[in-house]
Design an enzyme around this catalytic site. Structure first.
Site, PDB file in Angstrom:
ATOM      1  N   LEU A  13       0.844  -1.194   0.000  1.00 19.30           N
ATOM      2  CA  LEU A  13       0.000   0.000   0.000  1.00 19.30           C
ATOM      3  C   LEU A  13       0.880   1.246   0.000  1.00 19.30           C
ATOM      4  O   LEU A  13       1.559   1.536   0.985  1.00 19.30           O
ATOM      5  CB  LEU A  13      -0.922  -0.017   1.219  1.00 19.30           C
ATOM      6  CG  LEU A  13      -1.778  -1.285   1.378  1.00 19.30           C
ATOM      7  CD1 LEU A  13      -2.678  -1.165   2.602  1.00 19.30           C
ATOM      8  CD2 LEU A  13      -2.603  -1.547   0.118  1.00 19.30           C
ATOM      9  N   LYS A 359      37.477  15.272 -15.888  1.00 18.27           N
ATOM     10  CA  LYS A 359      36.149  15.043 -16.449  1.00 18.27           C
ATOM     11  C   LYS A 359      36.282  14.390 -17.822  1.00 18.27           C
ATOM     12  O   LYS A 359      36.981  14.886 -18.693  1.00 18.27           O
ATOM     13  CB  LYS A 359      35.403  16.376 -16.559  1.00 18.27           C
ATOM     14  CG  LYS A 359      33.918  16.261 -16.922  1.00 18.27           C
ATOM     15  CD  LYS A 359      33.631  16.212 -18.406  1.00 18.27           C
ATOM     16  CE  LYS A 359      34.050  17.458 -19.129  1.00 18.27           C
ATOM     17  NZ  LYS A 359      33.714  17.398 -20.585  1.00 18.27           N
ATOM     18  N   HIS A 371      48.862  18.279  -8.801  1.00 18.52           N
ATOM     19  CA  HIS A 371      48.443  19.530  -8.163  1.00 18.52           C
ATOM     20  C   HIS A 371      47.648  20.410  -9.133  1.00 18.52           C
ATOM     21  O   HIS A 371      48.040  20.589 -10.278  1.00 18.52           O
ATOM     22  CB  HIS A 371      49.640  20.369  -7.692  1.00 18.52           C
ATOM     23  CG  HIS A 371      50.826  19.589  -7.246  1.00 18.52           C
ATOM     24  ND1 HIS A 371      50.942  19.086  -5.980  1.00 18.52           N
ATOM     25  CD2 HIS A 371      51.951  19.221  -7.906  1.00 18.52           C
ATOM     26  CE1 HIS A 371      52.086  18.445  -5.867  1.00 18.52           C
ATOM     27  NE2 HIS A 371      52.720  18.508  -7.026  1.00 18.52           N
TER      28      HIS A 371
END
Length: 488
Positions: A13, A359, A371
């Site tokens: 339910l 990315k 770095h």
């Protein structure tokens, strides 16, 4: 995990709005350990062998259906819509068409009970079978049962009826055994008896609990007391938070028993579905989200957040690294404070250091960016070294462009590589260069202004300033007044 040997269907339910959540989102869509509330009772019913599982939806029906279908894409789910929320019996009746032709026991449970275990569901199902009862139901005993329906037993100690609090007498309100909202009932009996349920109660709703006295007359009711922690529903944000903590605690315990070190389980957070290999070490305040997989012997440092990341064996993730939809090969070292965005692919023994963002780029074996660098849409060969401050300028305002850096190449600090561009294997890029053209293998590229050094410039500048001050004189002298004298 227990699986019933006999046919079993389930009704979950999940139609209510959940006003106490004070949210624009349906209650069953709020998450515990990264999954919607309704996911858990559905999953537990499936683990027990229930097929089909009918989910009764109402408020934000399409969103609930989409969320559960995405979370359980292979499951035998069916959905039934309760157009108006007129009570729990009305909600169960909405599932009748979805179970047309089914004969056998039906397990009925609430969509806001994420902590139920499959073993508990099995206990309720088997209790009905062993007692040859018409219905079995779960109960729990509470110190403060306010808000729950009270279980009233007959002279033989069997559940005879359930009285909702608003309909209860003072004596009935003193009862501490309450309805846990979990039932098992034969399908034929269920539909026959629900047709007789009315609304003669304080709420003017169709109560599923009215099934109990009918079943008591038709073959008896078997009661099964279950743990309070499992059967308690989630009604507000406080209860949601508690349920989340319990669920994450269960996950942490399972990991630790499987050979994972979690240094502080109270400060560990992960989603259901995360995988962690043996001898991995998880430091405090780590968050593992989505379908993250952490390999054996991998160490995840404090404060790291990993979402849908895949980490191979023996990876080191230093503190406060953020990883999203990226993969990391064996022996790689990340962070601290590095960020892997979607599409990042870090090769074996590669290094991605502090304040480096990657990315949609691949770093080959042993490549290093230790770095302050941004590497986007780049292919970086094995053993290449990326100096501090290097940026791949991958976006020209309209499209993303690739950068390719060959094996063993050395990119000096503060270099800007304007894509599309290719740096050959073993090539050197001088520090501070801005490059727009390809660099052949083994070449040295310089893309900066020539340094000019003017010896003695500082002394000359100071002399010029002094001469200028002498020629101008003090302000009082320029106005024809004697300069003020300082007392000595």
């Amino acid at each position: 995990m227990p699986r019933t040997r006999t046919p079993l269907a389930a009704i979950v339910l999940a139609a209510g709005k959940g006003t106490r959540m004070k949210s624009n989102k349906a209650k069953v869509l709020h998450e515990v350990a990264g999954r919607p509330l309704a996911y858990y009772p559905v999953k537990r019913a499936l683990e027990l062998g229930a097929s089909p599982v009918v989910v009764v939806v109402g408020h934000q029906a399409e969103a609930v259906e989409a969320a559960l279908s995405a979370a359980l894409p292979e499951a035998p789910l069916r959905f039934a819509v309760q157009e108006q929320q007129l009570g729990t019996a009305h909600a169960v009746l909405a599932a009748k068409r979805a179970l047309r032709g089914y004969r056998g026991p039906v397990l009925i449970l609430s969509g806001d009970t994420p902590l139920l275990r499959a073993e508990t569901l099995e206990a309720v199902v088997s209790a009905r079978r062993r007692a040859r009862a018409a219905v079995s139901l779960a109960t729990m005993t509470l110190e403060a049962p306010r808000g729950y329906g009270r279980v009233v037993r007959d002279a033989r100690g069997r559940p005879a009826r359930i009285v909702e609090e608003k309909d209860a007498t003072e004596a009935e309100r003193a009862v501490r055994e309450v309805n846990a909202g979990l039932y098992c009932v034969d399908a034929e009996l269920l539909w026959k008896k629900l047709a007789k349920v009315g609304t003669a109660n304080a709420q003017r709703e169709f109560y599923l609990t009215d099934l109990v006295p009918m079943a008591a007359q038709a073959g008896g009711v078997a009661g099964v007391e279950v743990p309070v922690e499992e059967a308690s529903g989630v009604n507000d944000r406080v209860e949601l938070s508690r349920a989340n903590r319990v669920m994450v605690g269960r996950l942490a315990e399972a990991f630790m028993r499987a050979g994972v070190t979690i240094e502080d389980p109270a400060r560990f957070d992960c989603d259901e579905g995360v995988e962690i290999g043996a001898d991995a070490v998880i430091e405090p305040n780590v968050r593992l989200r989505g379908r993250t997989r952490v390999g054996a012997r991998t160490r995840v440092g404090a404060g790291a957040v990993i979402t849908d990341g895949v980490l191979a064996d023996g990876v080191t993730v230093n503190p406060y690294t953020v990883i999203s939809e990226a993969q990391v090969a064996e022996g790689a070292i990340l962070g601290p404070f590095s960020r892997l965005r979607p599409g990042a692919d870090i090769g074996p023994e590669a290094h991605v250091g502090n304040f480096v963002e990657v990315k949609k780029s691949r770093l080959g074996k042993g490549a290093k960016a230790n770095h302050l660098a941004y590497l986007g849409d780049a292919e970086i060969g094995a053993g290449a070294n990326i100096g501090a401050g290097t940026i791949t300028c991958n976006y020209d305002g309209e499209r993303k462009n690739p950068t390719r850096i060959g094996e063993g190449a050395f990119i000096g600090s503060d270099s800007i590589l304007v894509a599309p561009i290719e740096i050959g294997a073993g090539a050197y890029v001088a520090a501070g260069s801005t490059l727009t053209d390809p660099v052949p293998a083994g070449a040295l590229a310089l893309g900066r202004a020539r340094q000019v050094t003017k010896e003695g410039w500082v002394a000359q500048r100071q002399a010029e300033k002094q001469m200028k001050g002498t020629a101008t004189g003090p302000a009082s002298a320029r106005k024809g007044r004697p300069a003020a004298r300082r007392a000595s």
